[in-house]
Design a protein around this motif. Structure first.
Motif, mmCIF file in Angstrom:
data_model
loop_
_atom_site.group_PDB
_atom_site.id
_atom_site.type_symbol
_atom_site.label_atom_id
_atom_site.label_comp_id
_atom_site.label_asym_id
_atom_site.label_seq_id
_atom_site.Cartn_x
_atom_site.Cartn_y
_atom_site.Cartn_z
ATOM 1 N N VAL A 1 0.837 -1.199 0.000
ATOM 2 C CA VAL A 1 0.000 0.000 0.000
ATOM 3 C C VAL A 1 0.872 1.248 0.000
ATOM 4 N N LYS A 2 1.935 1.223 0.806
ATOM 5 C CA LYS A 2 2.828 2.369 0.877
ATOM 6 C C LYS A 2 3.474 2.649 -0.479
ATOM 7 N N GLN A 3 3.827 1.587 -1.200
ATOM 8 C CA GLN A 3 4.442 1.743 -2.506
ATOM 9 C C GLN A 3 3.467 2.368 -3.498
ATOM 10 N N VAL A 4 2.214 1.925 -3.458
ATOM 11 C CA VAL A 4 1.204 2.493 -4.360
ATOM 12 C C VAL A 4 0.998 3.966 -4.077
ATOM 13 N N LEU A 5 0.910 4.319 -2.803
ATOM 14 C CA LEU A 5 0.730 5.720 -2.440
ATOM 15 C C LEU A 5 1.927 6.554 -2.872
ATOM 16 N N ALA A 6 3.123 6.001 -2.720
ATOM 17 C CA ALA A 6 4.332 6.731 -3.123
ATOM 18 C C ALA A 6 4.329 7.000 -4.620
ATOM 19 N N GLU A 7 3.851 6.025 -5.395
ATOM 20 C CA GLU A 7 3.797 6.206 -6.838
ATOM 21 C C GLU A 7 2.754 7.233 -7.236
ATOM 22 N N GLN A 8 1.682 7.320 -6.466
ATOM 23 C CA GLN A 8 0.620 8.267 -6.771
ATOM 24 C C GLN A 8 0.957 9.679 -6.297
ATOM 25 N N ARG A 9 1.826 9.773 -5.311
ATOM 26 C CA ARG A 9 2.182 11.094 -4.759
ATOM 27 C C ARG A 9 3.701 11.236 -4.708
ATOM 28 N N PRO A 10 4.365 11.228 -5.856
ATOM 29 C CA PRO A 10 5.833 11.250 -5.870
ATOM 30 C C PRO A 10 6.434 12.500 -5.241
ATOM 31 N N ARG A 11 5.808 13.660 -5.461
ATOM 32 C CA ARG A 11 6.376 14.899 -4.906
ATOM 33 C C ARG A 11 6.316 14.879 -3.383
ATOM 34 N N ARG A 12 5.169 14.488 -2.845
ATOM 35 C CA ARG A 12 5.040 14.437 -1.385
ATOM 36 C C ARG A 12 5.996 13.408 -0.797
ATOM 37 N N THR A 13 6.106 12.256 -1.454
ATOM 38 C CA THR A 13 7.005 11.210 -0.965
ATOM 39 C C THR A 13 8.445 11.702 -0.926
ATOM 40 N N GLU A 14 8.865 12.403 -1.973
ATOM 41 C CA GLU A 14 10.239 12.896 -2.029
ATOM 42 C C GLU A 14 10.469 13.975 -0.983
ATOM 43 N N ARG A 15 9.487 14.839 -0.751
ATOM 44 C CA ARG A 15 9.637 15.893 0.258
ATOM 45 C C ARG A 15 9.723 15.293 1.658
ATOM 46 N N GLU A 16 8.914 14.278 1.918
ATOM 47 C CA GLU A 16 8.976 13.622 3.228
ATOM 48 C C GLU A 16 10.326 12.947 3.420
ATOM 49 N N ARG A 17 10.828 12.312 2.360
ATOM 50 C CA ARG A 17 12.127 11.637 2.459
ATOM 51 C C ARG A 17 13.239 12.660 2.707
#
Length: 232
Positions: free
Chosen positions: A156-172
């Protein structure tokens, strides 16, 4: 430390090591000014830190007269260790102001940064979460974590990361303490993207990478933030 706290620390180390006593008022004032300068970014007490205890331990273990750097160096080592052990997670219910549906993730990123600053300053303890993997239940814990992930199944986390790449990168970037290009606006003449918005090309299409000028500005902004964090 404030000048009053530094003066109290000097009085304490003189009590422990009478060799440090000074009869000359000018020399004492000069020493106080030197210690104040070198310890201005070191707290008297913080989570897991006590400047007086550090000074006492040094005097107990070393034949040499203590210097202010013998207190400041251990503090910066302690601070780096705290940040290094902090995994950048926090209890979501403690942040009701964060909208879980906010696609930009600005509030979440800001909360992560505030938390890192508090850990660096010693106001709160680092969140490691690693202790639960020790002891006789370690194998079971690892098995469950492998299946569940941190807060959700990895799939699920992977799917969300793919759908929200900008947010995922900012959080990282926030967790890893790296510059975030979306923290600053882009000054490239064909883009001028505001804070929080991705860069665009001349056709106003979203770019996969920020413009180089924005990356440079983000790095400078990040460096200033770290300086302020260190001075806090």
């Amino acid at each position: 430390m404030t000048p009053r706290e530094v003066a109290a620390l000097i009085a304490y180390v003189v009590k422990l090591d009478p060799r440090l006593a000074l009869d000359d008022q000018a020399a004492a004032a000069e020493r106080l000014a030197q210690w104040c300068d070198l310890l201005s970014d070191v707290p008297a007490q913080a989570h897991g830190w006590d400047a007086a205890r550090t000074a006492r331990d040094y005097i107990a273990r070393n034949p040499y007269r203590i210097q202010p750097s013998d207190v400041s160096r251990p503090w910066h080592t302690h601070k780096a260790d705290q940040i290094g052990r902090h995994v950048g997670t926090f209890e979501p219910t403690a942040h009701p102001e964060i909208d879980p549906d906010d696609e930009t993730g600005d509030a979440y990123v800001a909360a992560l940064r505030r938390e890192r600053e508090a850990v660096a300053a010693g106001r709160i303890a680092p969140v490691t979460l690693r202790a639960i993997t020790a002891g006789p239940a370690a194998a079971e814990v690892e098995r469950r974590l492998a299946a569940l992930g941190e807060y959700m199944p990895p799939s699920v986390k992977q799917v969300l990361a793919e759908q929200r790449p900008r947010r995922t990168e900012r959080e990282r970037a926030a967790v890893e303490g790296r510059p975030d290009p979306l923290d600053v606006s882009c000054i490239y003449e064909h883009c001028l993207a505001p804070v929080g918005e991705p860069c665009r090309n001349a056709r106003r299409q979203v770019r996969t990478k920020p413009h180089p000028t924005r990356l440079d500005r983000a790095a400078a902004h990040h460096a200033r933030r770290q300086e302020q964090e260190t001075a806090a």
